[in-house]
Design a protein around this motif. Structure first.
Motif, mmCIF file in Angstrom:
data_model
loop_
_atom_site.group_PDB
_atom_site.id
_atom_site.type_symbol
_atom_site.label_atom_id
_atom_site.label_comp_id
_atom_site.label_asym_id
_atom_site.label_seq_id
_atom_site.Cartn_x
_atom_site.Cartn_y
_atom_site.Cartn_z
ATOM 1 N N ASP A 261 37.877 56.538 27.371
ATOM 2 C CA ASP A 261 37.225 56.275 28.412
ATOM 3 C C ASP A 261 37.063 55.066 29.045
ATOM 4 O O ASP A 261 36.392 54.975 30.019
ATOM 5 C CB ASP A 261 35.620 57.023 28.022
ATOM 6 N N ASP A 262 37.673 54.230 28.365
ATOM 7 C CA ASP A 262 37.427 52.778 28.847
ATOM 8 C C ASP A 262 38.470 52.138 29.778
ATOM 9 O O ASP A 262 39.656 53.024 29.854
ATOM 10 C CB ASP A 262 37.628 51.963 27.466
ATOM 11 N N PHE A 263 38.411 51.375 30.387
ATOM 12 C CA PHE A 263 39.579 50.691 31.316
ATOM 13 C C PHE A 263 39.521 49.294 30.946
ATOM 14 O O PHE A 263 38.473 48.455 31.024
ATOM 15 C CB PHE A 263 38.946 50.886 32.833
ATOM 16 N N LEU A 264 40.803 48.794 30.371
ATOM 17 C CA LEU A 264 41.164 47.678 30.148
ATOM 18 C C LEU A 264 41.554 46.862 31.472
ATOM 19 O O LEU A 264 42.894 47.076 31.738
ATOM 20 C CB LEU A 264 41.894 47.360 28.903
ATOM 21 N N LEU A 265 40.876 45.704 31.752
ATOM 22 C CA LEU A 265 41.094 44.946 33.121
ATOM 23 C C LEU A 265 42.475 44.309 32.663
ATOM 24 O O LEU A 265 42.432 43.384 31.646
ATOM 25 C CB LEU A 265 40.268 44.138 33.547
ATOM 26 N N LEU A 266 43.696 44.265 33.363
ATOM 27 C CA LEU A 266 44.778 43.330 32.997
ATOM 28 C C LEU A 266 44.537 42.163 34.023
ATOM 29 O O LEU A 266 44.926 40.881 33.547
ATOM 30 C CB LEU A 266 45.885 43.978 33.126
ATOM 31 N N GLU A 267 44.535 42.276 35.191
ATOM 32 C CA GLU A 267 44.251 41.384 36.486
ATOM 33 C C GLU A 267 43.393 41.929 37.157
ATOM 34 O O GLU A 267 43.310 43.329 37.667
ATOM 35 C CB GLU A 267 45.655 40.992 36.991
ATOM 36 N N VAL A 268 42.707 41.201 38.080
ATOM 37 C CA VAL A 268 42.054 41.369 39.439
ATOM 38 C C VAL A 268 42.793 40.276 40.496
ATOM 39 O O VAL A 268 42.489 39.279 40.272
ATOM 40 C CB VAL A 268 40.600 41.534 39.286
ATOM 41 N N GLU A 269 43.537 40.905 41.246
ATOM 42 C CA GLU A 269 44.510 40.471 42.285
ATOM 43 C C GLU A 269 43.723 40.224 43.512
ATOM 44 O O GLU A 269 43.304 40.940 44.393
ATOM 45 C CB GLU A 269 45.692 41.078 42.616
ATOM 46 N N LEU A 270 43.174 38.765 43.788
ATOM 47 C CA LEU A 270 42.481 38.499 45.167
ATOM 48 C C LEU A 270 43.171 37.465 46.075
ATOM 49 O O LEU A 270 42.637 36.943 46.877
ATOM 50 C CB LEU A 270 41.221 37.890 44.615
ATOM 51 N N ILE A 271 44.466 37.102 45.660
ATOM 52 C CA ILE A 271 44.967 36.338 46.456
ATOM 53 C C ILE A 271 46.329 36.735 47.278
ATOM 54 O O ILE A 271 46.120 36.751 48.425
ATOM 55 C CB ILE A 271 45.634 34.961 45.530
ATOM 56 N N GLU A 272 47.208 37.304 46.753
ATOM 57 C CA GLU A 272 48.468 37.877 47.158
ATOM 58 C C GLU A 272 48.987 39.199 47.232
ATOM 59 O O GLU A 272 49.990 39.312 46.844
ATOM 60 C CB GLU A 272 49.392 36.599 47.119
ATOM 61 N N PRO A 273 48.001 39.925 46.676
ATOM 62 C CA PRO A 273 48.388 41.215 45.899
ATOM 63 C C PRO A 273 49.286 42.143 46.875
ATOM 64 O O PRO A 273 49.093 42.258 48.219
ATOM 65 C CB PRO A 273 47.172 41.993 45.430
ATOM 66 N N GLU A 274 50.273 42.832 46.509
ATOM 67 C CA GLU A 274 50.780 43.826 47.222
ATOM 68 C C GLU A 274 49.813 45.016 47.129
ATOM 69 O O GLU A 274 49.138 45.406 46.103
ATOM 70 C CB GLU A 274 52.133 44.315 46.419
ATOM 71 N N LEU A 275 49.396 45.562 48.526
ATOM 72 C CA LEU A 275 48.333 46.509 48.460
ATOM 73 C C LEU A 275 48.812 47.735 48.830
ATOM 74 O O LEU A 275 47.952 48.810 48.900
ATOM 75 C CB LEU A 275 47.393 46.006 49.539
ATOM 76 N N PHE A 276 50.199 48.151 48.704
ATOM 77 C CA PHE A 276 50.637 49.373 48.851
ATOM 78 C C PHE A 276 50.288 50.082 49.957
ATOM 79 O O PHE A 276 49.833 51.389 49.875
ATOM 80 C CB PHE A 276 50.298 50.245 47.467
ATOM 81 N N PHE A 277 50.347 49.604 51.177
ATOM 82 C CA PHE A 277 49.981 50.170 52.365
ATOM 83 C C PHE A 277 50.753 51.272 52.512
ATOM 84 O O PHE A 277 50.459 52.185 53.075
ATOM 85 C CB PHE A 277 50.138 49.128 53.357
ATOM 86 N N ARG A 278 52.158 51.427 52.077
ATOM 87 C CA ARG A 278 53.086 52.311 52.361
ATOM 88 C C ARG A 278 52.759 53.738 51.578
ATOM 89 O O ARG A 278 53.285 54.681 51.973
ATOM 90 C CB ARG A 278 54.498 51.883 51.883
ATOM 91 N N THR A 279 51.621 53.670 50.906
ATOM 92 C CA THR A 279 51.538 55.073 50.157
ATOM 93 C C THR A 279 50.267 55.554 50.836
ATOM 94 O O THR A 279 49.801 56.751 50.199
ATOM 95 C CB THR A 279 50.987 54.361 48.608
ATOM 96 N N ASP A 280 49.853 54.994 51.737
ATOM 97 C CA ASP A 280 48.397 55.381 52.333
ATOM 98 C C ASP A 280 48.355 55.253 53.712
ATOM 99 O O ASP A 280 48.513 54.182 54.285
ATOM 100 C CB ASP A 280 46.901 54.945 51.643
ATOM 101 N N ASP A 281 48.745 56.254 54.559
ATOM 102 C CA ASP A 281 48.929 56.234 56.200
ATOM 103 C C ASP A 281 47.667 55.395 56.732
ATOM 104 O O ASP A 281 47.781 54.750 57.746
ATOM 105 C CB ASP A 281 49.133 57.425 56.825
#
Length: 295
Positions: A261-281
């Motif tokens: 039930d936990d979520f382990l954070l690997l990164e929080v991307e606040l600079i230049e992340p790919e935001l995957f616009f192509r996956t959501d119109d």
């Protein structure tokens, strides 16, 4: 929300990507549909006067970690410029060095167990394996992206890898993290605009690999997160906002793996992340609206 064509926004990008990445096209189009003058501008071009723009939105500056001194100087110039910057320069500075994970862990965010090794320190891989009880770990520079200078190591490889680690630590701050086998099931990327969840994907590595980036053979899958996962990701965004003492970031990509039930954070991307616009119109429109609301 119509804006005057005099409203000008620079979308900061890199020299290798002067027209932005293809994935950002919906966001660029959404701004222009709202009568905003938006153009890609190379961050490392020292001839640019950033005060010529009403706002700078940092996007595909994907080479920044290879030029840390130039990047730091650029952030200073943005701080002095007469324009709005998103994410703000304090956020850009903090998020560019992965020791920010320690700040979030101290705030109660679940992260991978990590040794934070400062440049010039002595670190023994065999000692880390012994004291931590790990069988596998990952070594990465504190200023890095895209698995640059990152290695997954098993306990049996510690002695052979020690000279490489010594050379790395002689030059850079370094993270030594427990390897998360959960990543074989997929790494979540949950995208937020302000404090609103937008969309999510799961990135999966090739069989036998741990790197989820597409350039390393990883794949992207559109999936709906559970409410528990969403709540955990929201807590990360809230912790970022609290640490930086301001509004939620304009955009944030929360990357991590589920473990029970936990979520382990690997990164929080606040600079230049790919935001995957192509996956959501509608994602490009959502970020455009969030940006213009702040203007």
């Amino acid at each position: 929300m119509p804006f005057s064509p005099a409203t000008s926004i620079a979308l900061a990008t890199s020299e290798d990507l002067p027209g932005l990445v293809d994935d950002d096209a919906p966001f660029l189009a959404a701004l222009r549909e709202r009568d905003v003058s938006a153009e890609p501008v190379v961050w490392s071009d020292e001839s640019v006067d950033w005060s010529d723009f009403d706002a700078v939105v940092v996007r595909s500056i994907w080479d920044y970690y290879r030029h840390p001194k130039a990047y730091a100087a650029w952030v200073d110039r943005l701080s002095d410029a007469d324009c709005a910057v998103w994410n703000p320069t304090a956020t850009l500075d903090w998020n560019s060095h992965k020791f920010y994970l320690r700040d979030l862990a101290d705030a109660g965010v679940s992260t991978l167990p990590t040794e934070y090794v400062e440049r010039g320190s002595d670190v023994s891989l065999e000692a880390v394996f012994e004291t931590r009880g790990w069988d596998e770990l990952v070594v990465k520079p504190a200023v890095s992206a895209g698995a640059f200078e990152t290695r997954q190591l098993r306990r049996t490889e510690a002695a052979d890898a020690q000279p490489w680690v010594d050379d790395l630590v002689a030059e850079k701050d370094v993270l030594v993290q427990e390897f998360a086998p959960d990543i074989e099931d997929g790494e979540w990327s949950l995208v937020f605009f302000g404090d609103e969840f937008s969309h999510a994907v799961v990135k999966r590595p090739e069989p036998g690999d741990y790197r989820v980036q597409e350039k390393h053979g990883g794949s992207v899958h559109v999936e709906e997160p559970s409410e528990t996962l969403l709540d955990n990701a929201r807590r990360v965004v809230d912790a970022v906002s609290a640490h930086l003492g301001g509004d939620p970031p304009l955009y944030a990509r929360v990357d991590g793996v589920e473990r029970g039930d936990d979520f382990l954070l690997l990164e929080v991307e606040l600079i230049e992340p790919e935001l995957f616009f192509r996956t959501d119109d509608d994602a490009g429109d959502r970020l455009a609206e969030a940006l213009l609301a702040r203007l």
